[in-house]
Scaffold this motif. Structure first.
Motif, PDB file in Angstrom:
ATOM      1  N   UNK A   1       0.889  -1.210   0.036  1.00 55.74           N
ATOM      2  CA  UNK A   1      -0.078  -0.034   0.061  1.00 55.74           C
ATOM      3  C   UNK A   1       0.895   1.214   0.142  1.00 55.74           C
TER       4      UNK A   1
ATOM      5  N   UNK B   1      -6.695   1.814  -1.603  1.00 55.84           N
ATOM      6  CA  UNK B   1      -6.648   1.898  -3.171  1.00 55.84           C
ATOM      7  C   UNK B   1      -5.274   1.775  -3.736  1.00 55.84           C
ATOM      8  N   UNK B   2      -4.407   1.867  -2.886  1.00 52.63           N
ATOM      9  CA  UNK B   2      -2.853   1.704  -3.037  1.00 52.63           C
ATOM     10  C   UNK B   2      -2.737   0.041  -3.478  1.00 52.63           C
ATOM     11  N   UNK B   3      -3.439  -0.699  -2.473  1.00 51.77           N
ATOM     12  CA  UNK B   3      -3.345  -2.120  -2.433  1.00 51.77           C
ATOM     13  C   UNK B   3      -3.873  -2.540  -3.789  1.00 51.77           C
ATOM     14  N   UNK B   4      -5.157  -1.906  -4.163  1.00 53.35           N
ATOM     15  CA  UNK B   4      -5.983  -2.328  -5.475  1.00 53.35           C
ATOM     16  C   UNK B   4      -5.078  -2.049  -6.439  1.00 53.35           C
ATOM     17  N   UNK B   5      -4.476  -1.006  -6.693  1.00 54.43           N
ATOM     18  CA  UNK B   5      -3.722  -0.831  -7.738  1.00 54.43           C
ATOM     19  C   UNK B   5      -2.503  -1.604  -7.861  1.00 54.43           C
TER      20      UNK B   5
END
Lengths: 217, 217
Positions: free
Chosen positions: B29, B111-115
């Motif tokens: 993340x 969202x960092x993880x999602x990306x």
DNA sequence: GCCTCAATTATACACTTGCATAATTACAGG
DNA sequence: CCTGTAATTATGCAAGTGTATAATTGAGGC
């Protein structure tokens, strides 16, 4: 015998830079930042790794240039629709929203790039600046379209509305890129027009110009 | 003198696995997949790199486990709101949508993880399966809430509506994570309720249960 | 045709990565 | 207290990374 040295052709600086930028974008979109090594980029561009250092002081500089090219291309693709749009403000806004939610703006490759660049945009100030420029330019364009709608002119409120609409559009764009087959043709645009219309209190879906302006040269 | 060997405490398998998974998520993340090296993960978890290989056959396996943990946590956080939601279908749906668009579900770290996971989810079939399970589970939950609304029961249409609403929610979720300061408190939920309401033809914003059920133990 | 100079390639290097294996040490049971 | 064993650390290694530098070669001007 140590093999023949590889033959090559001399090219203009611009062509080589473009080829390298393009190769980097391809690789990032396919395999994420990890896949975009100097060797892979050079290979894809048809040159040897050393040439990257000849045109870019560092790999980071190439990455930044690639990001700038990507953002500029996407903004231009979306804004292009306004050239052929009618004069009616609601129709212009509807055309703009719809264009953001269909190809070529909606494209799985673009989302891969978006995700790949995310962390660099967050950590590298130079990347953050490139992002801010493009993002604010896009939002200002949207705010201008909203301000042109009939109704009271309240700049603060228009700014808030532009942010909200931008959120819906960006979000749906991402969703369309991520799940292209989840939506029937035209469905994503319709959702976007409904959602933006709900925020603004306008029936945008009805204002969409008839023909999606198919290129017929 | 080759220095003293590092002191350590023996821990249960589950605790160590959790610590490693948690460390991996933190690092991804913060700095993307590139930052989550075995050495960095071990360091963050307070152990040495070799231990990763003791609990996970490969780093990829740890990554998959981390992704699974992330998805399960986020789904649970969103679904938790239904426990305290009223019986009225519209209110339940409204509560669910609103919960998806505020903390802790909306969170820049997520969202960092999602990306960071995006490309691995695309390329690694095992990751894709984990994603599909979680995503479909979420969408089915949403479709159930929609089906409970008053009106004609058309499964095919309900499915299409669930996909559309899911798109709006996901998109706004991403946008809220990306630009947390762009929205006033409660604004993102409001946008989401308006947009989902527009798709379904319901005034969801008015159906939202009064108090956002603040935890008061 | 030659000569120059920049574009391009080739090679080398220090560093990091994931992984394998051997050496240690904490802790439970006698 | 001793002893076995599994959790943990330490060390090493081959492959890949970005970058620096030297060696070549294409192509235009005379």
């Amino acid at each position: 015998m140590q093999g023949e040295r590889r033959k090559f052709r001399r090219e203009g600086e611009e062509r080589r830079r473009d080829a390298l930028v393009s190769a980097a974008l391809d690789l990032i979109s396919e395999g994420g930042p990890t896949a975009a090594t100097v060797r892979a980029i050079a290979d894809r561009a048809g040159v040897t790794p050393g040439l990257i250092r000849h045109y870019f002081q560092t790999k980071e500089e190439l990455t930044r240039e690639a990001y700038r090219a990507l953002m500029q291309r996407m903004s231009a693709e979306n804004a292009a629709v306004l050239g052929a749009a009618p004069a009616d403000p609601a129709a212009r806004l509807a055309a703009f929203v719809a264009a953001a939610l269909r190809p070529p703006v909606v494209d799985p490759r673009s989302m891969g790039l978006w995700a790949g660049f995310l962390h660099q945009v967050r950590s590298d100030p130079a990347m953050a600046e490139i992002h801010a420029e493009t993002y604010l330019g896009y939002r200002d364009l949207l705010q201008g379209l909203i301000a042109a709608l009939p109704g009271p002119a309240d700049p603060a409120r228009q700014r808030a509305l532009a942010i909200a609409c931008n959120g819906v559009i960006d979000g749906l764009w991402l969703e369309g890129c991520a799940l292209p087959q989840a939506f029937a043709p035209g469905e994503l645009e319709h959702i976007g027009l409904e959602a933006v219309g709900a925020i603004l209190g306008f029936d945008l879906a009805a204002s969409l110009p008839p023909a999606p302006t198919e290129e017929t040269p």
